[in-house]
Write an enzyme that holds these catalytic residues in place. Sequence first.
Site, short mmCIF file in Angstrom:
data_model
loop_
_atom_site.label_atom_id
_atom_site.label_comp_id
_atom_site.label_asym_id
_atom_site.label_seq_id
_atom_site.Cartn_x
_atom_site.Cartn_y
_atom_site.Cartn_z
N GLU A 105 4.04 -4.96 9.41
CA GLU A 105 2.70 -4.87 8.78
C GLU A 105 2.16 -6.25 8.39
O GLU A 105 0.98 -6.37 8.05
CB GLU A 105 2.75 -3.96 7.55
N HIS B 151 10.21 -4.43 4.76
CA HIS B 151 10.78 -3.11 4.49
C HIS B 151 11.11 -2.39 5.79
O HIS B 151 10.52 -2.66 6.83
CB HIS B 151 9.89 -2.25 3.58
N HIS C 285 -1.08 5.70 9.00
CA HIS C 285 0.31 6.16 9.10
C HIS C 285 0.35 7.59 9.63
O HIS C 285 1.04 8.45 9.09
CB HIS C 285 0.99 6.10 7.73
N HIS D 256 0.82 -1.23 0.00
CA HIS D 256 0.00 0.00 0.00
C HIS D 256 0.85 1.27 0.00
O HIS D 256 0.35 2.34 0.36
CB HIS D 256 -0.98 -0.01 1.19
FE FE Z 1 2.63 1.04 5.40
#
Ligand code: FE
Lengths: 280, 280, 115, 115
Positions: free
Chosen positions: B240, B193, B59, B12
């Site tokens: 995530e 990531h 976020h 995303h």
């Molecule tokens: Fe994210």
Amino acid sequence: MAKIVGGVTTSHIPAIGNAIANELFEDPYWKPFFDGYPKAREWLAEVKPDVAIVVYNDHGLNFFLDKMPTFSIGAAPEYQNKDEGWGLKPLPPYPGDPELSWHIIESLVNDEFDICSCQEMAVDHGFTVPMALLWPDQTQRPVRTIPVAVNTVQHPLPTPARCLKLGEAIGRAVASYPKDLKVVVLGTGGLSHQLDGERAGFINKDFDLMCLEKIVDEPEALAKYSIHDLVRLAGAQGAELILWLIMRGALGRKVSKVHSNYHIPISNTGAGLLVLESAA
Amino acid sequence: MAKIVGGVTTSHIPAIGNAIANELFEDPYWKPFFDGYPKAREWLAEVKPDVAIVVYNDHGLNFFLDKMPTFSIGAAPEYQNKDEGWGLKPLPPYPGDPELSWHIIESLVNDEFDICSCQEMAVDHGFTVPMALLWPDQTQRPVRTIPVAVNTVQHPLPTPARCLKLGEAIGRAVASYPKDLKVVVLGTGGLSHQLDGERAGFINKDFDLMCLEKIVDEPEALAKYSIHDLVRLAGAQGAELILWLIMRGALGRKVSKVHSNYHIPISNTGAGLLVLESAA
Amino acid sequence: MTAPHEPIPGTTIFDGRMAMKGYPLNKMCYSFNEAAARQEFLADEDAYCAKFGLTDEQKTAIKERNALALLAAGGNIYYLAKFIGMLGLNVQDIGAQQTGMTVEEFKAKLKAAGN
Amino acid sequence: MTAPHEPIPGTTIFDGRMAMKGYPLNKMCYSFNEAAARQEFLADEDAYCAKFGLTDEQKTAIKERNALALLAAGGNIYYLAKFIGMLGLNVQDIGAQQTGMTVEEFKAKLKAAGN
Ligand SMILES: [Fe+3]
Ligand SMILES: [Fe+3]
């Protein structure tokens, strides 16, 4: 190691705040209520807790329906009251204990409680009135505080069973904190009352007295009720009993009753006071 | 009765939103990523879901540290994106299904999940980018949406095991909804990531490929990791993966893989796409 | 705050300890969700930092656009991303800065992870 | 929204159904936490109600200070309490209004619960 030394339950309604402001301690209406508190304060003076975990419900000050968490725990350096819509005056802030707050939040989340952590938090009468009843001198803040706010505004409310379990998990969290601290837990609100609807003014003395008895040695019996049961038996706002169950869960299996008081009516409520000491 | 027909996982990251805005579908950097999506869209066109439950992480748009809930569920009539700090344009709002939202929230709270209900909720790229990848025509909103936002900002994050259980509970909640509806669940974000620190740019291909395999038939194996394990193995933002586990839990025990794609790098991530169909 | 985990090199977990440290910095960065706040910051950076009560360490890190220093001062990457985005930087620019690489080197490193 | 419970006479559970109905009204009442908002309301009630998008039913209930009508229109007692407090009324005044008693009668009823 930190230790929960006991707990206190008390009503938190705004009318008490007004009565305190007007010093109605000897007023015939208020005297039977206020007369319950010196013994609770004596117990606190003896125990000398370092921290008070204050289990209460926000009545539409810090939380709105855009974001309504089930269980919120303060993790702020201090907490401030606010005007609440009827012009309450600002009080000296209540010092927090963010380090212990974070320890509790970490422990609870790892224990599968889905906590909302609050690094800023305005506290309303649900928090300030019990603090004023137990520590009347507003120029002193002899305990650090950790607010635990529970949703009683927007149904679904957490079940009584879940609340008792949260209390037990708070107990485990405090017990695992490495610093030497004495902690008391306040369960605020209740007992039976209903403010809204044609049933406004509903009070159930028998149910209240039963709660005051059962919560000491048999909290599981109260945790069996559904929220709908509580609304029926204790009135729409009587569901605040879940706050008492969180307090009770945190104290551990065995407690002894130090003191209790019960008086009807204070404003629209049956007002119950209970001081419980945890087993050594 | 409502039925969860399947789920989709997808990255995303905001860079995808930019690439879409600039129509970089044939650009050599982006082509191997975008080429994964037509098959996912075909599957959706075939299945014709009525509702998408979108599991994502905010976020820092709708939630700040003053009130950081673990699990939040939207219960609004519609959801709007916002500028996010870098001037994103307003998109047509995403219609909600507040009635189904409340059904799910009630079911979850009674199932001892401590949900934050949100009657207003701004949705960020964690929500909008997956929607744009799966339903590219922004003038149409063919599905109603229910945002499920999970705290990945402030540690402690919910454990992977808790997230799998939340997914299972969402599955039970949808299955008990009396209306005939087809529901898909999106698990967004990931895979490995890390944006912050000297370890920025960390990607773990072996771990990602293992996740893409295990999540189909053996999600319990992934639910055994701690959050600290995920940060170590998948990078700080690779945590995530818990969003994928919620999606996976909701699909029920048996699923079949319809389609998958994996590409490194898209921006700083290993991008995984997976289409899973629930057993009939 | 509970059982400390083995540290992960080059990685700071944004836990309660960091949250307490970074609150004013993160609150300022969160405000950048609004265009008007960004304009106010850009018009007078020092005044805007003072308004949110940033510590000296945080002010310096903001002034120097130093990502590692912002993180060390309690900044959370999700809120810092608003600051970074406002400056027109992307996650590769910041990745390069944090790892002491050129942006091209950082991109090559990412690409290599796919082999 | 799930299994309907046996209704409790004279009591409305503020569940999702009521929440959807009452959102603008409750949002307006929540705003009364701020003194400035209360002044703005009192200066021009209609304009303030319109600003929050109240339904006609909600506007009328506000205008008439009718607690039962406010509840029926989706008002939640916790937010309505801000409105009630602003008007200088207390929970006994409102209790009397809702039960069709005088305030003295309502107080007597409360007292009788202690016997
Ligand atoms: Fe994210
Ligand atoms: Fe209360």
